[in-house]
Write an enzyme that holds these catalytic residues in place. Structure first.
Site, PDB file in Angstrom:
ATOM      1  N   VAL A  14     -20.967  -4.282  -0.046  1.00  0.00           N
ATOM      2  CA  VAL A  14     -19.558  -4.460  -0.430  1.00  0.00           C
ATOM      3  C   VAL A  14     -19.280  -3.797  -1.783  1.00  0.00           C
ATOM      4  CG1 VAL A  14     -17.690  -6.114  -0.721  1.00  0.00           C
ATOM      5  CG2 VAL A  14     -19.537  -6.630   0.876  1.00  0.00           C
ATOM      6  N   LYS A 105     -18.200 -16.590   0.414  1.00  0.00           N
ATOM      7  CA  LYS A 105     -17.732 -17.798   1.126  1.00  0.00           C
ATOM      8  C   LYS A 105     -18.611 -19.002   0.880  1.00  0.00           C
ATOM      9  CE  LYS A 105     -19.874 -14.696   3.706  1.00  0.00           C
ATOM     10  NZ  LYS A 105     -19.695 -13.367   4.217  1.00  0.00           N
ATOM     11  N   GLU A 129      -9.925 -13.295  -1.066  1.00  0.00           N
ATOM     12  CA  GLU A 129      -9.497 -12.859   0.273  1.00  0.00           C
ATOM     13  C   GLU A 129     -10.663 -12.386   1.141  1.00  0.00           C
ATOM     14  OE1 GLU A 129      -6.046 -12.575   1.789  1.00  0.00           O
ATOM     15  OE2 GLU A 129      -7.653 -12.672   3.268  1.00  0.00           O
ATOM     16  N   VAL A 132     -13.267 -14.516   3.825  1.00  0.00           N
ATOM     17  CA  VAL A 132     -13.079 -14.871   5.242  1.00  0.00           C
ATOM     18  C   VAL A 132     -12.616 -13.645   6.025  1.00  0.00           C
ATOM     19  CG1 VAL A 132     -11.887 -16.377   6.890  1.00  0.00           C
ATOM     20  CG2 VAL A 132     -12.392 -17.227   4.599  1.00  0.00           C
ATOM     21  N   GLY A 134     -13.648 -10.534   6.430  1.00  0.00           N
ATOM     22  CA  GLY A 134     -13.726  -9.167   5.892  1.00  0.00           C
ATOM     23  C   GLY A 134     -12.379  -8.562   5.577  1.00  0.00           C
ATOM     24  N   ILE A 136      -9.559  -8.555   7.241  1.00  0.00           N
ATOM     25  CA  ILE A 136      -8.326  -9.200   7.745  1.00  0.00           C
ATOM     26  C   ILE A 136      -7.721 -10.068   6.637  1.00  0.00           C
ATOM     27  CG2 ILE A 136      -7.364 -10.819   9.438  1.00  0.00           C
ATOM     28  CD1 ILE A 136      -9.603 -10.089  11.350  1.00  0.00           C
ATOM     29  N   GLY A 187     -25.223  -3.160   7.695  1.00  0.00           N
ATOM     30  CA  GLY A 187     -24.742  -3.854   6.493  1.00  0.00           C
ATOM     31  C   GLY A 187     -23.801  -5.008   6.770  1.00  0.00           C
ATOM     32  N   LYS A 205     -16.583 -20.215   6.428  1.00  0.00           N
ATOM     33  CA  LYS A 205     -15.271 -19.548   6.549  1.00  0.00           C
ATOM     34  C   LYS A 205     -14.242 -20.495   7.177  1.00  0.00           C
ATOM     35  CE  LYS A 205     -17.264 -14.920   6.947  1.00  0.00           C
ATOM     36  NZ  LYS A 205     -17.854 -13.963   7.905  1.00  0.00           N
ATOM     37  N   GLY A 302     -18.578  -5.199   6.707  1.00  0.00           N
ATOM     38  CA  GLY A 302     -18.789  -3.782   6.424  1.00  0.00           C
ATOM     39  C   GLY A 302     -18.235  -3.387   5.072  1.00  0.00           C
TER      40      GLY A 302
HETATM   41  P1  NDP Z   1     -26.061  -6.859  -0.603  1.00  0.00           P
HETATM   42  O1  NDP Z   1     -27.310  -7.620  -0.413  1.00  0.00           O
HETATM   43  O2  NDP Z   1     -25.878  -5.589   0.160  1.00  0.00           O
HETATM   44  O3  NDP Z   1     -25.899  -6.477  -2.150  1.00  0.00           O
HETATM   45  C1  NDP Z   1     -26.147  -7.372  -3.190  1.00  0.00           C
HETATM   46  C2  NDP Z   1     -26.054  -6.631  -4.508  1.00  0.00           C
HETATM   47  O4  NDP Z   1     -26.124  -7.570  -5.556  1.00  0.00           O
HETATM   48  C3  NDP Z   1     -27.179  -5.623  -4.763  1.00  0.00           C
HETATM   49  O5  NDP Z   1     -26.662  -4.515  -5.428  1.00  0.00           O
HETATM   50  C4  NDP Z   1     -28.162  -6.381  -5.683  1.00  0.00           C
HETATM   51  O6  NDP Z   1     -28.840  -5.542  -6.612  1.00  0.00           O
HETATM   52  C5  NDP Z   1     -27.194  -7.270  -6.440  1.00  0.00           C
HETATM   53  N1  NDP Z   1     -27.771  -8.554  -6.814  1.00  0.00           N
HETATM   54  C6  NDP Z   1     -28.182  -9.546  -5.994  1.00  0.00           C
HETATM   55  N2  NDP Z   1     -28.575 -10.611  -6.695  1.00  0.00           N
HETATM   56  C7  NDP Z   1     -28.425 -10.292  -8.005  1.00  0.00           C
HETATM   57  C8  NDP Z   1     -28.656 -10.979  -9.232  1.00  0.00           C
HETATM   58  N3  NDP Z   1     -29.138 -12.211  -9.246  1.00  0.00           N
HETATM   59  N4  NDP Z   1     -28.373 -10.340 -10.382  1.00  0.00           N
HETATM   60  C9  NDP Z   1     -27.890  -9.094 -10.357  1.00  0.00           C
HETATM   61  N5  NDP Z   1     -27.630  -8.385  -9.241  1.00  0.00           N
HETATM   62  C10 NDP Z   1     -27.902  -8.979  -8.078  1.00  0.00           C
HETATM   63  O7  NDP Z   1     -24.860  -7.861  -0.331  1.00  0.00           O
HETATM   64  P2  NDP Z   1     -23.447  -7.557   0.359  1.00  0.00           P
HETATM   65  O8  NDP Z   1     -22.764  -6.489  -0.390  1.00  0.00           O
HETATM   66  O9  NDP Z   1     -23.612  -7.415   1.818  1.00  0.00           O
HETATM   67  O10 NDP Z   1     -22.691  -8.956   0.141  1.00  0.00           O
HETATM   68  C11 NDP Z   1     -22.178  -9.327  -1.111  1.00  0.00           C
HETATM   69  C12 NDP Z   1     -21.277 -10.541  -0.955  1.00  0.00           C
HETATM   70  O11 NDP Z   1     -20.179 -10.218  -0.107  1.00  0.00           O
HETATM   71  C13 NDP Z   1     -21.931 -11.759  -0.311  1.00  0.00           C
HETATM   72  O12 NDP Z   1     -21.383 -12.926  -0.877  1.00  0.00           O
HETATM   73  C14 NDP Z   1     -21.513 -11.657   1.148  1.00  0.00           C
HETATM   74  O13 NDP Z   1     -21.509 -12.910   1.791  1.00  0.00           O
HETATM   75  C15 NDP Z   1     -20.113 -11.135   0.979  1.00  0.00           C
HETATM   76  N6  NDP Z   1     -19.577 -10.425   2.129  1.00  0.00           N
HETATM   77  C16 NDP Z   1     -20.321  -9.430   2.716  1.00  0.00           C
HETATM   78  C17 NDP Z   1     -19.792  -8.704   3.762  1.00  0.00           C
HETATM   79  C18 NDP Z   1     -20.551  -7.599   4.418  1.00  0.00           C
HETATM   80  O14 NDP Z   1     -20.031  -7.007   5.351  1.00  0.00           O
HETATM   81  N7  NDP Z   1     -21.754  -7.263   3.973  1.00  0.00           N
HETATM   82  C19 NDP Z   1     -18.432  -8.977   4.254  1.00  0.00           C
HETATM   83  C20 NDP Z   1     -17.742 -10.045   3.551  1.00  0.00           C
HETATM   84  C21 NDP Z   1     -18.310 -10.734   2.535  1.00  0.00           C
HETATM   85  P3  NDP Z   1     -29.818  -4.340  -6.186  1.00  0.00           P
HETATM   86  O15 NDP Z   1     -28.922  -3.283  -5.627  1.00  0.00           O
HETATM   87  O16 NDP Z   1     -30.490  -3.915  -7.441  1.00  0.00           O
HETATM   88  O17 NDP Z   1     -30.736  -4.919  -5.165  1.00  0.00           O
HETATM   89  N1  HSE Z   2     -22.288 -11.574   7.404  1.00  0.00           N
HETATM   90  C1  HSE Z   2     -20.886 -11.681   7.526  1.00  0.00           C
HETATM   91  C2  HSE Z   2     -20.477 -11.380   8.942  1.00  0.00           C
HETATM   92  C3  HSE Z   2     -20.219 -10.727   6.587  1.00  0.00           C
HETATM   93  O1  HSE Z   2     -21.297 -10.836   9.693  1.00  0.00           O
HETATM   94  O2  HSE Z   2     -19.346 -11.693   9.313  1.00  0.00           O
HETATM   95  C4  HSE Z   2     -18.722 -10.876   6.548  1.00  0.00           C
HETATM   96  O3  HSE Z   2     -18.344 -12.084   5.953  1.00  0.00           O
END
Ligand code: NDP
Ligand code: HSE
Length: 429
Positions: A14, A105, A129, A132, A134, A136, A187, A205, A302
């Site tokens: 994200v 969430k 936003e 919940v 993504g 939408i 992802g 959610k 995504g």
């Molecule tokens: P990722 O695992 O892809 O990325 C996490 C990032 O955070 C990485 O860059 C990591 O660093 C960094 N990180 C993790 N822990 C720490 C810490 N303690 N201190 C500093 N940096 C840290 O996660 P996502 O992007 O998939 O998800 C992020 C959030 O968004 C979550 O809450 C998820 O539930 C939410 N979300 C995700 C969606 C999705 O489609 N993936 C959709 C909607 C919500 P490094 O790069 O160095 O490893």
């Molecule tokens: N892991 C979550 C999903 C990301 O698959 O819907 C979006 O919140």
């Protein structure tokens, strides 16, 4: 144009999506927000990790203090995920007078009250936003567009990963494990995919959406939860034969001031639009007493879809079109609403038994259903092996406690090898 500095915590799926949108749509975002947004710092775990982006020197940090102590940073975008650290960083940022945007969430479902109160005390804005569904815009829909309604029900496919897995198993016939691996590679999945597969993510959610929609505080522990681990290709095939498709549904209904809240695999009629919501797409059907039925459809996970919701929140903060006090109102004006026990819910059911191929087994099973007031709509019987037969039933709408009693008695029959599946049906009536 005035510059504003922001920080992004996390540069994973994200976080990188947000970065791409801020670069690619810079001109439009400047016009709409009236600010030139500069990402001043990005917090990551490992600053030496190879990244796919050319980033300005010095922008990455692994020290949250570089962000908290920088008074020029006005907005903190939390995208590290997880619970304690994410919560702590958001609280520290608010206490340093920074506005918050988050997609987390888990943290919102557990600590929204505390976080909103701190936001109010510190006079900062708190937007979520992306937490919940993504891309939408469901939170805004409930909080703004639908405020004229009494919401009667919400039925949603709100987890992209499980929807990806189920639709790949159904349409392409690939295995659960293969489909999960694909969802992780794309992802969509949480860092620990148990959260997706065992439906914790969808429960968080649903707790967030139903708290807002029904004006109450929904504790996620009160939501009945069942994941998709036990869904087999056999059930997918039987569902097709009966005219259904299996989806992980999140269901919230209000009747007589009582809430029915549940997340579980569900057979839905294959002719319903939700049955065609595939891959990581999400869909949410809301029933309001004025608007009637409304369905929102879009990508539920995504980098760019989720980034779209996150950047939308950043722009809203810059436009400052919601005052912190309005957030508090949502939090304070809550009624207490009782959540029904799951055994008091009613549904139609799909039940599949593995039984010995002996005379009388069907009669014995049917008699137990009948004595528990469970009426059968359809039945199919397949001899798949010389030793056993599969019996699949569809019931009429039945009280869940009657189904449970029937199953308990059926399990005791000598000719029943196993009750292999019990899946609820949603007919959208
Ligand atoms: P990722 O695992 O892809 O990325 C996490 C990032 O955070 C990485 O860059 C990591 O660093 C960094 N990180 C993790 N822990 C720490 C810490 N303690 N201190 C500093 N940096 C840290 O996660 P996502 O992007 O998939 O998800 C992020 C959030 O968004 C979550 O809450 C998820 O539930 C939410 N979300 C995700 C969606 C999705 O489609 N993936 C959709 C909607 C919500 P490094 O790069 O160095 O490893
Ligand atoms: N892991 C979550 C999903 C990301 O698959 O819907 C979006 O919140």
């Amino acid at each position: 144009m005035e510059k504003v500095k922001i920080a992004i915590l996390g540069f994973g799926n994200v976080g990188t999506g947000v970065w791409k949108i801020l670069q690619e749509n810079k001109k439009e975002i400047m016009k709409r927000s009236n600010y030139d947004i500069e990402v001043a710092k990005i917090l990551v775990n490992d600053i030496n990790k190879k990244r796919d982006f050319e980033l300005p020197a010095g922008i990455l940090t692994d020290n949250i203090d570089d962000i908290i102590n920088d008074d020029n940073i006005k907005i903190v975008v939390e995208l590290i995920g997880g619970r304690d650290q994410a919560k702590e960083y958001m609280i520290r940022a608010m206490k340093a007078k920074k506005h918050i945007v988050t997609a987390n969430k888990l943290v919102i479902a557990n600590w929204s009250e505390e976080l909103f109160r701190i936001a109010e005390d510190e006079n900062v804005l708190f937007y979520y936003e992306a937490s919940v569904a993504g891309g939408i815009p469901i939170i805004r829909e409930i909080n703004e567009s639908l405020t004229a309604n009494r919401i009667e029900g919400i039925i949603g496919i709100i987890n992209g990963t499980t929807n990806y897995i189920l639709s790949k198993m159904t349409i392409e016939g690939i295995s659960f494990e293969e489909a999960l691996k694909e969802a992780q590679d794309k992802g969509f999945a949480e860092a620990d995919p148990t959260s997706d597969v065992d439906a914790f993510d969808a429960v968080y959610k649903l707790a967030i959406m139903s708290s807002l929609a029904f004006g109450t505080k929904v504790d996620h522990d009160c939501i009945y939860r069942e994941g998709i681990r036990n869904i087999s290709d056999v059930d997918i095939e039987y569902a097709k034969q009966f005219g259904y498709t299996i989806k992980l549904l999140a269901i919230a209904k209000e009747e007589n001031n009582k809430l029915e809240l549940r997340v579980h695999p569900t057979l839905i009629p294959s002719t319903h639009p939700m049955a065609n919501v595939n891959d990581a797409f999400n869909a949410i059907l809301i029933k309001g007493n004025a608007v009637g039925e409304l369905m929102l459809y879009g990508q539920g996970a995504g980098d760019l879809p989720t980034g779209s919701a996150v950047v939308g929140d950043i722009i809203s903060i810059l436009r400052n079109n919601v005052k912190p006090s309005e957030l508090k109102e949502l939090n304070d004006k809550v009624d207490f609403k009782e959540v029904k026990k799951s055994e008091d819910n009613e549904s139609e059911f799909y039940i599949r038994l593995n039984v010995k191929d002996r005379a009388g087994v069907l009669g014995d099973t049917a008699a137990i259903f009948g004595s528990n007031n469970v009426s059968i709509t359809s039945l199919t019987q397949d001899v798949v092996h010389k030793e056993y037969v599969l019996l699949a039933f569809i019931t009429h709408k039945s009280a869940e406690k009657n189904i449970r009693n029937s199953i308990k008695q059926i399990k005791e029959l000598a000719n029943v090898n196993e009750v292999e599946s019990i899946i609820r049906i949603e007919s959208f009536k």
